[in-house]
Design a protein around this motif. Sequence first.
Motif, PDB file in Angstrom:
ATOM      1  N   ILE A   1       0.840  -1.201   0.000  1.00 51.81           N
ATOM      2  CA  ILE A   1       0.000   0.000   0.000  1.00 51.81           C
ATOM      3  C   ILE A   1       0.875   1.251   0.000  1.00 51.81           C
ATOM      4  CG2 ILE A   1      -1.794   1.262   1.260  1.00 51.81           C
ATOM      5  CD1 ILE A   1      -2.615  -1.460   2.474  1.00 51.81           C
ATOM      6  N   LEU A   2       1.897   1.250   0.837  1.00 50.65           N
ATOM      7  CA  LEU A   2       2.799   2.408   0.916  1.00 50.65           C
ATOM      8  C   LEU A   2       3.462   2.690  -0.427  1.00 50.65           C
ATOM      9  CD1 LEU A   2       4.517   1.831   4.368  1.00 50.65           C
ATOM     10  CD2 LEU A   2       3.116   3.796   3.738  1.00 50.65           C
ATOM     11  N   GLU A   3       3.926   1.651  -1.093  1.00 52.75           N
ATOM     12  CA  GLU A   3       4.580   1.843  -2.385  1.00 52.75           C
ATOM     13  C   GLU A   3       3.628   2.457  -3.402  1.00 52.75           C
ATOM     14  OE1 GLU A   3       5.969  -2.049  -3.256  1.00 52.75           O
ATOM     15  OE2 GLU A   3       7.743  -1.903  -1.970  1.00 52.75           O
ATOM     16  N   ALA A   4       2.377   1.984  -3.401  1.00 54.59           N
ATOM     17  CA  ALA A   4       1.383   2.528  -4.331  1.00 54.59           C
ATOM     18  C   ALA A   4       1.088   3.988  -4.002  1.00 54.59           C
ATOM     19  CB  ALA A   4       0.110   1.692  -4.262  1.00 54.59           C
ATOM     20  N   GLN A   5       0.967   4.305  -2.722  1.00 54.34           N
ATOM     21  CA  GLN A   5       0.699   5.688  -2.319  1.00 54.34           C
ATOM     22  C   GLN A   5       1.866   6.608  -2.650  1.00 54.34           C
ATOM     23  OE1 GLN A   5      -0.860   4.961   1.911  1.00 54.34           O
ATOM     24  NE2 GLN A   5      -2.044   6.727   1.225  1.00 54.34           N
ATOM     25  N   LEU A   6       3.071   6.129  -2.437  1.00 51.06           N
ATOM     26  CA  LEU A   6       4.242   6.956  -2.727  1.00 51.06           C
ATOM     27  C   LEU A   6       4.369   7.224  -4.219  1.00 51.06           C
ATOM     28  CD1 LEU A   6       6.752   5.426  -0.172  1.00 51.06           C
ATOM     29  CD2 LEU A   6       5.834   7.749  -0.144  1.00 51.06           C
ATOM     30  N   ALA A   7       3.974   6.268  -5.041  1.00 56.12           N
ATOM     31  CA  ALA A   7       3.954   6.498  -6.497  1.00 56.12           C
ATOM     32  C   ALA A   7       2.959   7.603  -6.832  1.00 56.12           C
ATOM     33  CB  ALA A   7       3.597   5.211  -7.225  1.00 56.12           C
ATOM     34  N   TYR A   8       1.795   7.579  -6.184  1.00 57.78           N
ATOM     35  CA  TYR A   8       0.785   8.613  -6.405  1.00 57.78           C
ATOM     36  C   TYR A   8       1.289   9.970  -5.913  1.00 57.78           C
ATOM     37  CZ  TYR A   8      -3.769  10.954  -6.268  1.00 57.78           C
ATOM     38  OH  TYR A   8      -4.810  11.830  -6.471  1.00 57.78           O
ATOM     39  N   LEU A   9       1.905   9.972  -4.738  1.00 57.98           N
ATOM     40  CA  LEU A   9       2.417  11.211  -4.137  1.00 57.98           C
ATOM     41  C   LEU A   9       3.500  11.847  -5.010  1.00 57.98           C
ATOM     42  CD1 LEU A   9       3.285  11.554  -0.349  1.00 57.98           C
ATOM     43  CD2 LEU A   9       4.689  12.617  -2.100  1.00 57.98           C
ATOM     44  N   THR A  10       4.449  11.044  -5.468  1.00 55.97           N
ATOM     45  CA  THR A  10       5.529  11.606  -6.294  1.00 55.97           C
ATOM     46  C   THR A  10       4.988  12.098  -7.638  1.00 55.97           C
ATOM     47  OG1 THR A  10       6.073   9.361  -7.020  1.00 55.97           O
ATOM     48  CG2 THR A  10       7.364  10.267  -5.209  1.00 55.97           C
ATOM     49  N   GLY A  11       3.977  11.402  -8.179  1.00 55.94           N
ATOM     50  CA  GLY A  11       3.337  11.888  -9.401  1.00 55.94           C
ATOM     51  C   GLY A  11       2.664  13.228  -9.172  1.00 55.94           C
ATOM     52  N   ALA A  12       2.034  13.390  -8.002  1.00 56.34           N
ATOM     53  CA  ALA A  12       1.389  14.663  -7.666  1.00 56.34           C
ATOM     54  C   ALA A  12       2.411  15.784  -7.543  1.00 56.34           C
ATOM     55  CB  ALA A  12       0.611  14.516  -6.362  1.00 56.34           C
ATOM     56  N   VAL A  13       3.523  15.515  -6.888  1.00 57.97           N
ATOM     57  CA  VAL A  13       4.557  16.541  -6.696  1.00 57.97           C
ATOM     58  C   VAL A  13       5.175  16.942  -8.034  1.00 57.97           C
ATOM     59  CG1 VAL A  13       6.818  16.998  -5.668  1.00 57.97           C
ATOM     60  CG2 VAL A  13       5.047  15.871  -4.320  1.00 57.97           C
ATOM     61  N   ARG A  14       5.418  15.974  -8.909  1.00 56.71           N
ATOM     62  CA  ARG A  14       5.962  16.293 -10.227  1.00 56.71           C
ATOM     63  C   ARG A  14       5.009  17.190 -11.004  1.00 56.71           C
ATOM     64  NH1 ARG A  14       8.037  10.865 -10.225  1.00 56.71           N
ATOM     65  NH2 ARG A  14       6.110  10.122 -11.214  1.00 56.71           N
ATOM     66  N   HIS A  15       3.728  16.845 -10.974  1.00 58.73           N
ATOM     67  CA  HIS A  15       2.740  17.656 -11.680  1.00 58.73           C
ATOM     68  C   HIS A  15       2.633  19.039 -11.047  1.00 58.73           C
ATOM     69  CE1 HIS A  15      -0.741  17.823 -14.472  1.00 58.73           C
ATOM     70  NE2 HIS A  15      -1.123  18.790 -13.643  1.00 58.73           N
ATOM     71  N   PHE A  16       2.645  19.090  -9.747  1.00 54.66           N
ATOM     72  CA  PHE A  16       2.586  20.338  -8.984  1.00 54.66           C
ATOM     73  C   PHE A  16       3.689  21.294  -9.434  1.00 54.66           C
ATOM     74  CE2 PHE A  16       3.312  23.054  -5.345  1.00 54.66           C
ATOM     75  CZ  PHE A  16       2.094  23.175  -4.679  1.00 54.66           C
ATOM     76  N   ARG A  17       4.880  20.772  -9.533  1.00 53.92           N
ATOM     77  CA  ARG A  17       6.027  21.613  -9.909  1.00 53.92           C
ATOM     78  C   ARG A  17       5.968  22.032 -11.368  1.00 53.92           C
ATOM     79  NH1 ARG A  17      10.986  18.342  -6.879  1.00 53.92           N
ATOM     80  NH2 ARG A  17      10.723  19.319  -4.826  1.00 53.92           N
ATOM     81  N   SER A  18       5.661  21.086 -12.251  1.00 53.35           N
ATOM     82  CA  SER A  18       5.673  21.409 -13.683  1.00 53.35           C
ATOM     83  C   SER A  18       4.551  22.377 -14.054  1.00 53.35           C
ATOM     84  CB  SER A  18       5.549  20.126 -14.505  1.00 53.35           C
ATOM     85  OG  SER A  18       4.299  19.496 -14.274  1.00 53.35           O
TER      86      SER A  18
END
Length: 226
Positions: free
Chosen positions: A138-155
């Motif tokens: 579960i943590l790995e799946a959430q961290l993938a979602y979180l890092t995708g959100a941060v990348r989009h946030f920055r770009s």
Amino acid sequence: MGALHLRAAVKDPRLRRALTPDHTLGCKRLLLSNTYYPALTRPNVTVHSTAVGAVDGSRVTGADGSTADVDTIILGTGFHILDMPIAGRVFDADGVSLDDHWKGSPEAYLGTTVTGFPNAFILLGPRLGTGHSSAYTILEAQLAYLTGAVRHFRSAGWTGMDVRPEVQAAFGAEVQQALPATVYNASGCSSYYLDANGLNSFSWPWSTGRLRRRLARFDPEAYDVA
């Protein structure tokens, strides 16, 4: 298979009855052990399958009237996974805590973001827990979602992102609609999956594969942004 294993491991029929759950397998968290049954069948072990009624000095009295003199008492009080301490320490713009928002029944979109708390992410949040797979999955799946959100946030040059209330509500309703047919809700046991209001705020009612797919891609349309 579980009943056959119990019969093979525990020869005493009275002890076997005491160790046989009265709820459907999976209603509570499944744990595996090679030493549990052998430990309970040792000659210096007595199993009292009753709640504790009273403790008077070194004597423990069970709810069924049985007694035992003891040297040590271990309080195995279980898990409090839905009254997270962090919820009393995180506040929205109006100074209202996450605890006060939840009122005993935690909610989060994909178990990760909470409306009214922009730029905040929760790991192992509500409605993502399973009774059959690892928390690391579960943590790995959430961290993938979180890092995708941060990348989009920055770009995208965002300064804030807040999951839309109707998106969070729709996800919660989707989960609750699916839960009644699952072993977590339909098996007659009282487990730590249930929150202070008696609602199952813990469980993900589908497969682990579906959980991973659902969290694999960040969806910016689910958020109000600044």
